[in-house]
Design a protein around this motif. Structure first.
Motif, PDB file in Angstrom:
ATOM      1  N   GLY A  35       0.812  -1.210   0.000  1.00 12.10           N
ATOM      2  CA  GLY A  35       0.000   0.000   0.000  1.00 12.10           C
ATOM      3  C   GLY A  35       0.846   1.261   0.000  1.00 12.10           C
ATOM      4  O   GLY A  35       0.602   2.189  -0.753  1.00 12.10           O
ATOM      5  N   GLY A  36       1.841   1.308   0.858  1.00 16.92           N
ATOM      6  CA  GLY A  36       2.733   2.464   0.942  1.00 16.92           C
ATOM      7  C   GLY A  36       2.141   3.648   1.675  1.00 16.92           C
ATOM      8  O   GLY A  36       2.701   4.739   1.630  1.00 16.92           O
ATOM      9  N   GLY A  37       0.983   3.475   2.333  1.00 14.33           N
ATOM     10  CA  GLY A  37       0.353   4.602   2.997  1.00 14.33           C
ATOM     11  C   GLY A  37       1.174   5.132   4.146  1.00 14.33           C
ATOM     12  O   GLY A  37       1.400   6.349   4.261  1.00 14.33           O
ATOM     13  N   VAL A  38       1.622   4.265   5.021  1.00 14.98           N
ATOM     14  CA  VAL A  38       2.412   4.698   6.175  1.00 14.98           C
ATOM     15  C   VAL A  38       3.728   5.323   5.721  1.00 14.98           C
ATOM     16  O   VAL A  38       4.174   6.347   6.250  1.00 14.98           O
ATOM     17  N   LEU A  39       4.343   4.705   4.718  1.00 12.21           N
ATOM     18  CA  LEU A  39       5.610   5.226   4.216  1.00 12.21           C
ATOM     19  C   LEU A  39       5.427   6.608   3.589  1.00 12.21           C
ATOM     20  O   LEU A  39       6.257   7.499   3.774  1.00 12.21           O
ATOM     21  N   ASN A  40       4.335   6.791   2.858  1.00 14.81           N
ATOM     22  CA  ASN A  40       4.079   8.093   2.248  1.00 14.81           C
ATOM     23  C   ASN A  40       3.832   9.164   3.303  1.00 14.81           C
ATOM     24  O   ASN A  40       4.304  10.307   3.171  1.00 14.81           O
ATOM     25  N   VAL A  41       3.093   8.815   4.334  1.00 16.02           N
ATOM     26  CA  VAL A  41       2.842   9.780   5.400  1.00 16.02           C
ATOM     27  C   VAL A  41       4.152  10.177   6.081  1.00 16.02           C
ATOM     28  O   VAL A  41       4.406  11.360   6.355  1.00 16.02           O
ATOM     29  N   SER A  99       7.255  10.022   4.802  1.00 13.98           N
ATOM     30  CA  SER A  99       8.126  10.767   3.886  1.00 13.98           C
ATOM     31  C   SER A  99       7.613  12.185   3.675  1.00 13.98           C
ATOM     32  O   SER A  99       8.392  13.149   3.701  1.00 13.98           O
ATOM     33  N   HIS A 100       6.289  12.335   3.478  1.00  9.79           N
ATOM     34  CA  HIS A 100       5.746  13.676   3.281  1.00  9.79           C
ATOM     35  C   HIS A 100       5.853  14.517   4.557  1.00  9.79           C
ATOM     36  O   HIS A 100       6.090  15.730   4.492  1.00  9.79           O
ATOM     37  N   GLY A 101       5.683  13.877   5.702  1.00  8.78           N
ATOM     38  CA  GLY A 101       5.850  14.615   6.950  1.00  8.78           C
ATOM     39  C   GLY A 101       7.278  15.085   7.150  1.00  8.78           C
ATOM     40  O   GLY A 101       7.519  16.218   7.594  1.00  8.78           O
ATOM     41  N   PHE A 102       8.243  14.224   6.812  1.00  7.30           N
ATOM     42  CA  PHE A 102       9.652  14.606   6.929  1.00  7.30           C
ATOM     43  C   PHE A 102       9.982  15.751   5.968  1.00  7.30           C
ATOM     44  O   PHE A 102      10.684  16.698   6.336  1.00  7.30           O
ATOM     45  N   LEU A 103       9.465  15.677   4.725  1.00  8.07           N
ATOM     46  CA  LEU A 103       9.727  16.742   3.751  1.00  8.07           C
ATOM     47  C   LEU A 103       9.085  18.053   4.188  1.00  8.07           C
ATOM     48  O   LEU A 103       9.658  19.128   4.003  1.00  8.07           O
ATOM     49  N   ALA A 104       7.874  17.971   4.777  1.00  9.08           N
ATOM     50  CA  ALA A 104       7.225  19.189   5.268  1.00  9.08           C
ATOM     51  C   ALA A 104       8.031  19.817   6.405  1.00  9.08           C
ATOM     52  O   ALA A 104       8.202  21.044   6.462  1.00  9.08           O
ATOM     53  N   LEU A 105       8.535  18.987   7.323  1.00  5.47           N
ATOM     54  CA  LEU A 105       9.360  19.493   8.413  1.00  5.47           C
ATOM     55  C   LEU A 105      10.643  20.117   7.892  1.00  5.47           C
ATOM     56  O   LEU A 105      11.077  21.184   8.357  1.00  5.47           O
ATOM     57  N   TRP A 106      11.249  19.466   6.905  1.00  3.77           N
ATOM     58  CA  TRP A 106      12.482  19.993   6.305  1.00  3.77           C
ATOM     59  C   TRP A 106      12.222  21.328   5.616  1.00  3.77           C
ATOM     60  O   TRP A 106      13.031  22.268   5.718  1.00  3.77           O
ATOM     61  N   ALA A 107      11.077  21.445   4.926  1.00  3.07           N
ATOM     62  CA  ALA A 107      10.728  22.705   4.267  1.00  3.07           C
ATOM     63  C   ALA A 107      10.536  23.829   5.282  1.00  3.07           C
ATOM     64  O   ALA A 107      10.968  24.969   5.060  1.00  3.07           O
TER      65      ALA A 107
END
Length: 312
Positions: free
Chosen positions: A29-35, A37-45
């Motif tokens: 599914g990749g749902g947990v992984l996507n959450v 990764s997107h959370g890490f990218l948002a924090l980095w931004a």
């Protein structure tokens, strides 16, 4: 069940699909992984955008507003702080940095791409030794060479003042030597991925090696050149330790050729007890804008250069 039935699958099920009773794996599914990764990218931004916004907004405030509340919104958006920063020397430091960057970037890209092309596409005795020497140079910390570098540039100044301390050409040559190892390492891998059929066809038609490089190989390597050029711009524009060591006036009355990073530090030190934080923030904004404009303008080319070697 026959072998044919196993290959065809159960009724109503496509061949090669996952059986209904098979447990779903984490990566299916990749749902947990996507959450994550997107959370890490948002924090980095946020970690990048918030300091930039704080500096830019600070250039439109007054000292009282900055000391009162660091994150308060400016009462007015005037450019008085930018004028004060420019008059206090940021303008001259900005021009000095542009002059050095234009010369060092041109020489770095020209010499680095030519060296990488020869090492990647021509077999000769000692080519691998030369390549690994460049790679070793990329791993050598510049801090270990500051003292001998200072005396070397000072001795060059005794031969010609154009190559000595507090000279544009002297700092340009040091920047080129400092940036060549990474440029050769990056472009070496890129040139090895380019197809040789076009180059061989040009050589059969009587094209010289120089013409084949500039008219055939360089246009094909444009994404890689832009990518490594952006990295060199960032590294040389923000360089501080080398200008501090080499760009100090040696005689009374000699023009100050300090770089922009030095100018920002000098602007902070010159304030003393009478602080002018808005002018300092304005100077930092002036220093950041060219780098942001260059990166945003060539963002797609940078991504293409970093991924093209892998895709090929």
């Amino acid at each position: 069940m026959s072998t044919l039935d196993k290959a065809a699958g159960l009724p109503g099920q496509r061949a090669g699909s996952r059986p209904a009773d098979r447990p779903q794996r984490f990566a299916d599914g990749g749902g947990v992984l996507n959450v994550f990764s997107h959370g890490f990218l948002a924090l980095w931004a946020l970690m990048i955008i918030l300091p930039l916004a704080w500096v830019v907004l600070g250039s439109f405030k007054t000292d009282a507003q900055i000391n009162g509340s660091a994150w308060s919104w400016p009462e007015s958006f005037g450019f008085d702080a930018f004028g004060r920063a420019w008059e206090k020397g940021i303008g001259g430091f900005f021009v000095n940095t542009l002059i050095v960057l234009a010369g060092s970037l041109t020489l770095t890209m020209l010499l680095g791409s030519m060296a990488a092309y020869v090492l990647a596409r021509y077999e000769f005795k000692g080519s691998q030794v030369i390549y690994y020497l460049f790679v070793a140079g990329a791993m050598f910390p510049v801090y270990l060479a500051l003292v001998p570098l200072f005396f070397m540039v000072r001795n060059l100044g005794e031969i010609s003042p154009l190559l000595g301390l507090n000279s544009y050409l002297g700092l340009i040559l040091v920047y080129v030597a400092y940036s060549l190892p990474f440029t050769v390492f990056f472009m070496y891998s890129f040139f090895r991925t380019l197809p040789t059929a076009v180059h061989e066809a040009a050589m059969l038609d009587g094209c010289s090696h120089t013409r084949a490089f500039f008219q055939i190989m360089v246009p094909m390597a444009k994404p890689g050149l832009i990518s490594v050029g952006i990295f060199n711009v960032l590294g040389q524009w923000n360089q501080y330790i080398l200008p501090v060591t080499l760009m100090q006036p040696t005689t009374a009355g000699e023009a100050d050729h300090s770089m922009l990073a030095q100018g920002l530090v000098n602007l902070a030190l010159q304030s003393g007890y009478k602080s002018d934080a808005p002018a300092l923030f304005a100077g930092m904004t002036i220093a950041m804008l060219p780098v942001l404009v260059v990166y945003l303008s060539f963002q797609r080319q940078v991504q293409a250069g970093l991924t093209s070697a892998t895709l090929k």
